[in-house]
Each structure stands twice: as C-alpha cells, then as structure tokens.
Design a protein around this motif. Structure first.
Motif, mmCIF file in Angstrom:
data_model
loop_
_atom_site.group_PDB
_atom_site.id
_atom_site.type_symbol
_atom_site.label_atom_id
_atom_site.label_comp_id
_atom_site.label_asym_id
_atom_site.label_seq_id
_atom_site.Cartn_x
_atom_site.Cartn_y
_atom_site.Cartn_z
ATOM 1 N N HIS A 48 0.839 -1.204 0.000
ATOM 2 C CA HIS A 48 0.000 0.000 0.000
ATOM 3 C C HIS A 48 0.870 1.249 0.000
ATOM 4 C CE1 HIS A 48 -3.593 -2.355 0.855
ATOM 5 N NE2 HIS A 48 -2.818 -3.064 1.667
ATOM 6 N N ARG A 50 0.481 5.552 0.506
ATOM 7 C CA ARG A 50 -0.286 6.767 0.786
ATOM 8 C C ARG A 50 0.374 7.891 -0.004
ATOM 9 N NH1 ARG A 50 -3.141 6.513 6.068
ATOM 10 N NH2 ARG A 50 -3.095 8.774 6.009
ATOM 11 N N ASN A 72 -8.537 9.171 -6.277
ATOM 12 C CA ASN A 72 -8.765 7.829 -5.749
ATOM 13 C C ASN A 72 -9.549 6.973 -6.735
ATOM 14 O OD1 ASN A 72 -7.397 7.724 -3.204
ATOM 15 N ND2 ASN A 72 -8.874 9.242 -2.485
ATOM 16 N N ARG A 95 -3.522 5.232 -2.529
ATOM 17 C CA ARG A 95 -4.587 5.973 -1.844
ATOM 18 C C ARG A 95 -4.106 7.423 -1.730
ATOM 19 N NH1 ARG A 95 -9.687 6.145 -1.267
ATOM 20 N NH2 ARG A 95 -10.391 6.926 0.713
#
Length: 133
Positions: A48, A50, A72, A95
């Motif tokens: 993941h 950010r 997004n 994200r």
C-alpha cells in the motif's frame, strides 16, 4: 532491517516521481486540476502507498475533496500505468490524501510575520525582548 527501510524509501521516491509525471502527462480529468505530489509513504510490505498531494488554490481538505475523490477513482489506472513502466514485481495499492502541511506552514509564516511587525512597532531590535527595555 535498515535495508528494508531503504527499499521502502526508494519505492516511495520512485512512485512520487512517476506519479507526478503521470498526473501531468496522462490525466485529463478537470476535477483533478493543478495537482502536485508532495510525498509518498509506502507500507513495509510494499502493498500500500499513501500519496500526499496539494492542489493549487486549495488550503483545506474540504476544498480538495473533489480532486481527492477523482484521484482515488483513477488509482487503478495510475497503478496499471506504473506497472507497465516499471520493473517492480507488484505496484502498491494507491490511496490519495490532501497534504495540509503546506497550508499549516503558510499559517505559521503569517503568525511569525505578524509577531515581527508587532515587535517593530514597539521599537524592539531583533535580539531584544520586551523585558530588556
């Protein structure tokens, strides 16, 4: 362990550079506007990421909400573009978050400027405090 940190940082740097380029070249969505990628944090397992961004003319997350939703929404497209152009085994899930640090920095700069102006009105030198007079 230090090697793992270095790898996540290298992946984050790569993603920041490539996403900034992709947003400039490939994205034509008017909801996105003038976006700058200010930072990327990648999880330790590289699954993941950010992605922090700023938007020209937006000082709060509420003002940039539409752009964040659009970014997004196109995260899958951006991820596929990244996987096509990179040699990474897998590209992290993306994200997007509005970066409020730029606005906070502007607010702090304004407070410092006002304090300096108030000191000048009192006739204080830069190295002097009110108690010194």
């Amino acid at each position: 362990m230090a090697k793992e940190y270095a790898r996540t940082q290298r992946v984050a740097d790569y993603l920041q550079k490539e996403l900034a380029s992709l947003l400039q070249r490939e994205v034509r969505d008017p909801r996105v506007g003038m976006v700058s990628v200010t930072g990327v944090q990648v999880s330790r397992d590289l699954g993941h990421a950010r992605v922090y961004f700023t938007l020209l003319g937006a000082d709060s997350a509420d003002e940039a909400k539409e752009s964040a939703e659009a970014l997004n929404g196109m995260a899958g497209f951006l991820r596929s573009q990244l996987s096509r152009d990179s040699t990474m085994r897998s590209v992290p899930q993306l994200r997007f978050y509005f970066d409020t640090s730029v606005g906070r920095g502007r607010d702090m700069e304004d407070l410092i400027r006002r304090a300096a102006d108030a000191d000048r009105k009192l006739g204080l030198r830069d190295d002097e405090t009110p108690e010194d007079q």
